[in-house]
Design an enzyme around this catalytic site. Structure first.
Site, PDB file in Angstrom:
ATOM      1  N   HIS A 218       0.862  -1.187   0.000  1.00 18.87           N
ATOM      2  CA  HIS A 218       0.000   0.000   0.000  1.00 18.87           C
ATOM      3  C   HIS A 218       0.892   1.228   0.000  1.00 18.87           C
ATOM      4  O   HIS A 218       1.936   1.228   0.644  1.00 18.87           O
ATOM      5  CB  HIS A 218      -0.895  -0.004   1.255  1.00 18.87           C
ATOM      6  CG  HIS A 218      -2.072   0.891   1.134  1.00 18.87           C
ATOM      7  ND1 HIS A 218      -2.003   2.243   1.364  1.00 18.87           N
ATOM      8  CD2 HIS A 218      -3.350   0.637   0.771  1.00 18.87           C
ATOM      9  CE1 HIS A 218      -3.186   2.779   1.153  1.00 18.87           C
ATOM     10  NE2 HIS A 218      -4.032   1.825   0.794  1.00 18.87           N
TER      11      HIS A 218
ATOM     12  N   ASP B 118      -7.853  -5.347   0.183  1.00 15.77           N
ATOM     13  CA  ASP B 118      -8.363  -6.253  -0.845  1.00 15.77           C
ATOM     14  C   ASP B 118      -8.034  -7.717  -0.585  1.00 15.77           C
ATOM     15  O   ASP B 118      -8.581  -8.595  -1.252  1.00 15.77           O
ATOM     16  CB  ASP B 118      -7.793  -5.867  -2.218  1.00 15.77           C
ATOM     17  CG  ASP B 118      -8.418  -4.582  -2.712  1.00 15.77           C
ATOM     18  OD1 ASP B 118      -9.600  -4.364  -2.416  1.00 15.77           O
ATOM     19  OD2 ASP B 118      -7.723  -3.805  -3.376  1.00 15.77           O
TER      20      ASP B 118
END
Ligand code: ACO
Length: 393
Positions: A261, A315
């Protein structure tokens, strides 16, 4: 004017001042309007969270009841939108269908009064109410069925699962889905939110704002990663294959989907909550065949790539939750959009309150003073490459 250093992807460059959400990527903290995501996931509902994000404070019971009632009232789609959807190819991606439908709302609700609070509220309500109906309708229509009408006696999450699966969901499934929506509702200035803000800054209508954000969310480096996680787990297939698979990714420098991320350098707090939701579903409805593979992958990736801050993002576990809820893989990203519309609308409203059109600058890397060559004298780019190749060889 100060000349700033060029940062690809605008990494670390503030694009606005905002009081909507906050992320501490090193401590794994996410707050909406100052409230930790864990608190909202445990005690709140998605619509309450949407209200909080958009209007800045938690609603009173009366405010929430009114908001929920308005949303219920606006869930249905105009039959002309359903007719438009009938023309969409069944093989098309549901995100493209959603983007087209969101943009089409602008045709039906064309009055634009951005300084009228009633207009803002009506647009917020319509978008929150109608996006789930669009996603469910497209799912049924591409299978050749008629869309299911929303049911006023069901709450937001339960109604969506009902419209999608054509049966009333188990209360645990509905609650888990509602928490998933809360977790995906907002996340500072990510790519789709930035897209929404840029579009909003031109003072266009909110349907165009949401349509542009949906298009941005669709990409595999953003919302689309949740679909790819399932494909990846299927490809790995077994716990024994995790290490060879990861070795292959590292050797070929391929990204492992659902990991890493831009902001989080620890496990995404939303991934922790989603993992626990997945476990609650597995306990009640039976385990998912890929959960052990996912656990092993998380262990090995953290071991091998943890030093680079590569840990599961939102996710990674959401796909396993959605699978257990009977949701097809290519609806994972549209469901992300159903939730994130709350954040996009909050940023739309914030943008309007202090608007200045986005107009960044660039660092020009081209040439100057080139001659205009008449068309008959130009060569194909390929021929030029071949010539260049011949000359340099
Ligand atoms: N797997 C393996 N290595 C990774 C991964 C990954 N998923 N993500 C980052 N890295 C490595 C990079 O190879 C790079 O290593 P290097 O410094 O040795 O070259 C380093 O970590 C930094 O990576 P960047 O790609 O520069 O990080 P960036 O902040 O630009 O990218 C992103 C963030 C796009 C999310 C990236 O981690 C990625 O592609 N992840 C996989 C896709 C994904 O899951 N996306 C969903 C993100 S969450 C969301 O959008 C809702």
């Amino acid at each position: 004017m100060t000349v700033c250093e060029y940062k690809p992807g605008l990494e670390g460059i503030p694009a606005k001042q905002s009081s909507i959400s906050f992320v501490d990527g090193h401590q794994g903290i996410l707050e909406y309007r100052g409230i930790q995501i864990e608190e909202l996931a445990k005690h709140g509902s998605f619509l309450e969270t949407a209200y909080l994000l958009i209007w800045g404070t938690l609603p009173s019971q009366e405010e929430l009841t009114d908001f929920e009632r308005e949303i219920r009232y606006h869930r249905r789609l105009k039959y002309r939108i359903r007719d438009m959807m009938k023309c969409f190819p069944e093989s098309g991606h549901p995100m493209d269908a959603l983007q087209a439908c969101a943009a089409a709302l602008g045709l039906f609700y064309s009055r634009r009064a951005l300084d009228d609070p009633a207009y803002i509220r009506a647009a917020v309500v319509r978008l929150l109410a109608k996006l789930p109906t669009m996603v469910a309708a497209f799912q049924l229509m591409r299978k050749g069925n008629d869309p299911v009408q929303p049911r006023d006696d069901l709450d937001y999450a339960a109604n969506f699962l009902y419209m999608l699966n054509e049966r009333e969901p188990d209360p645990l499934a509905a609650r888990v889905f509602d928490v998933c929506l809360t977790l995906h509702a907002e996340h500072t200035i990510n790519a789709s939110t930035f897209s929404a803000m840029v579009t909003a800054s031109t003072l266009t209508d909110p349907y165009a704002v949401v349509a542009s954000a949906v298009g941005t969310l669709a990409g595999p480096l953003h919302g689309g990663a949740n679909e790819e996680v399932i494909t990846m787990l299927e490809e790995i297939g077994s716990v024994d294959n995790v290490v060879p698979y990861l070795d292959g990714c590292i050797a070929q420098k391929t990204k492992i989907m659902g990991f890493g991320h831009r902001v989080y350098k620890v496990k995404d707090p939303r991934a922790t909550i989603l993992q626990s939701l997945a476990e609650q579903l597995f306990e009640k409805f039976g385990a998912d065949e890929y959960y052990d593979v996912a656990l092993e992958l998380e262990r090995v990736v953290s071991d091998r790539l943890g030093h680079k801050g590569i840990y599961p993002n939102v996710d990674f576990y959401s796909g396993l939750v959605y699978r257990k809820l009977g949701i097809p893989t290519d609806l994972f990203t549209p469901i992300f959009a159903i939730a994130r519309v709350a954040g996009w609308l909050a940023h739309w409203k914030e943008q309007l309150s202090e608007n200045r059109i986005f107009r960044p600058t660039q660092i020009y890397t081209g040439t100057h003073g080139e001659p205009y060559i008449p068309i008959g004298e130009r060569q194909n780019a390929d021929d030029q490459d071949q010539l260049t190749g011949l000359i340099t060889e």
